[in-house]
Design a protein around this motif. Structure first.
Motif, PDB file in Angstrom:
ATOM      1  N   VAL A 156      54.866  57.798  23.377  1.00 40.73           N
ATOM      2  CA  VAL A 156      53.544  57.203  23.215  1.00 40.73           C
ATOM      3  C   VAL A 156      52.844  57.251  24.559  1.00 40.73           C
ATOM      4  O   VAL A 156      53.263  56.590  25.511  1.00 40.73           O
ATOM      5  N   THR A 157      51.793  58.046  24.654  1.00 41.28           N
ATOM      6  CA  THR A 157      51.146  58.272  25.952  1.00 41.28           C
ATOM      7  C   THR A 157      50.119  57.212  26.300  1.00 41.28           C
ATOM      8  O   THR A 157      49.880  56.954  27.469  1.00 41.28           O
ATOM      9  N   SER A 158      49.516  56.582  25.312  1.00 39.06           N
ATOM     10  CA  SER A 158      48.515  55.547  25.568  1.00 39.06           C
ATOM     11  C   SER A 158      49.223  54.258  26.007  1.00 39.06           C
ATOM     12  O   SER A 158      50.071  53.724  25.284  1.00 39.06           O
ATOM     13  N   ALA A 159      48.851  53.762  27.184  1.00 41.56           N
ATOM     14  CA  ALA A 159      49.515  52.566  27.714  1.00 41.56           C
ATOM     15  C   ALA A 159      49.268  51.348  26.830  1.00 41.56           C
ATOM     16  O   ALA A 159      50.170  50.535  26.613  1.00 41.56           O
ATOM     17  N   GLY A 160      48.071  51.212  26.303  1.00 44.75           N
ATOM     18  CA  GLY A 160      47.766  50.068  25.441  1.00 44.75           C
ATOM     19  C   GLY A 160      48.551  50.093  24.145  1.00 44.75           C
ATOM     20  O   GLY A 160      49.098  49.073  23.720  1.00 44.75           O
ATOM     21  N   LEU A 161      48.603  51.250  23.516  1.00 44.49           N
ATOM     22  CA  LEU A 161      49.374  51.383  22.273  1.00 44.49           C
ATOM     23  C   LEU A 161      50.862  51.180  22.534  1.00 44.49           C
ATOM     24  O   LEU A 161      51.557  50.524  21.751  1.00 44.49           O
ATOM     25  N   LEU A 181      53.174  48.351  20.793  1.00 47.22           N
ATOM     26  CA  LEU A 181      54.391  48.671  20.043  1.00 47.22           C
ATOM     27  C   LEU A 181      55.618  47.979  20.644  1.00 47.22           C
ATOM     28  O   LEU A 181      56.502  47.527  19.918  1.00 47.22           O
ATOM     29  N   GLN A 182      55.670  47.872  21.964  1.00 46.28           N
ATOM     30  CA  GLN A 182      56.792  47.172  22.591  1.00 46.28           C
ATOM     31  C   GLN A 182      56.765  45.683  22.263  1.00 46.28           C
ATOM     32  O   GLN A 182      57.811  45.082  22.000  1.00 46.28           O
ATOM     33  N   VAL A 183      55.580  45.090  22.252  1.00 40.72           N
ATOM     34  CA  VAL A 183      55.473  43.671  21.889  1.00 40.72           C
ATOM     35  C   VAL A 183      55.882  43.467  20.431  1.00 40.72           C
ATOM     36  O   VAL A 183      56.610  42.524  20.109  1.00 40.72           O
ATOM     37  N   LEU A 184      55.437  44.360  19.535  1.00 40.61           N
ATOM     38  CA  LEU A 184      55.855  44.261  18.133  1.00 40.61           C
ATOM     39  C   LEU A 184      57.367  44.398  17.995  1.00 40.61           C
ATOM     40  O   LEU A 184      57.994  43.679  17.191  1.00 40.61           O
ATOM     41  N   THR A 185      57.959  45.299  18.764  1.00 39.93           N
ATOM     42  CA  THR A 185      59.408  45.480  18.724  1.00 39.93           C
ATOM     43  C   THR A 185      60.127  44.214  19.185  1.00 39.93           C
ATOM     44  O   THR A 185      61.095  43.770  18.558  1.00 39.93           O
TER      45      THR A 185
END
Length: 127
Positions: free
Chosen positions: A96-101, A105-109
């Motif tokens: 995932v190249t977009s830092a925001g995305l 995704l890491q927070v959701l994980t």
């Protein structure tokens, strides 16, 4: 310094063992999960019949006053969660190249793993 001069022992190395701890943790958690799987496997093989009480006893057996079954299951589940966090985090970081995305995704994980741990503890320790 030309590119061909940086090969071998004179190469430019950046970072200081950033992945070593994660590598070691993933191997240790894999060993814990493998040992716990063998414990469950042999408990299943050597049990007489597979009723609900027998299945429940695989997870809540005691040695003296110590709830060994619950402690082993908790250790195995925490190992699974930590192992999954390292693997999924590395996937997000690599692909995932977009830092925001990637942060989203890491927070959701993290939320999913914490929720799974809470749900697991609620079920196992209420038996």
């Amino acid at each position: 310094m030309a590119t061909h001069e940086r090969l071998g022992t004179k190469r430019l190395v950046v970072g200081a063992h950033y992945g070593t701890l994660d590598f070691i943790v993933q191997r240790c958690t894999a060993i814990i999960m493998a040992v716990y799987t063998l414990i469950l496997f042999f408990g299943f093989i050597f049990s007489s019949g597979m009723s609900f009480e027998t299945w429940q006893h695989l997870f809540v057996f005691h040695v003296g006053a110590l709830p060994v079954g619950q402690l082993l299951a908790t250790l195995a589940f925490f190992s699974l969660a930590w192992h999954a966090w390292i693997g999924v985090r590395d996937i997000w970081m690599d692909y995932v190249t977009s830092a925001g995305l990637r942060l989203f995704l890491q927070v959701l994980t993290i939320l999913w793993l914490v929720g799974s741990i809470v749900f697991f503890a609620k079920i196992l320790w209420s038996l």
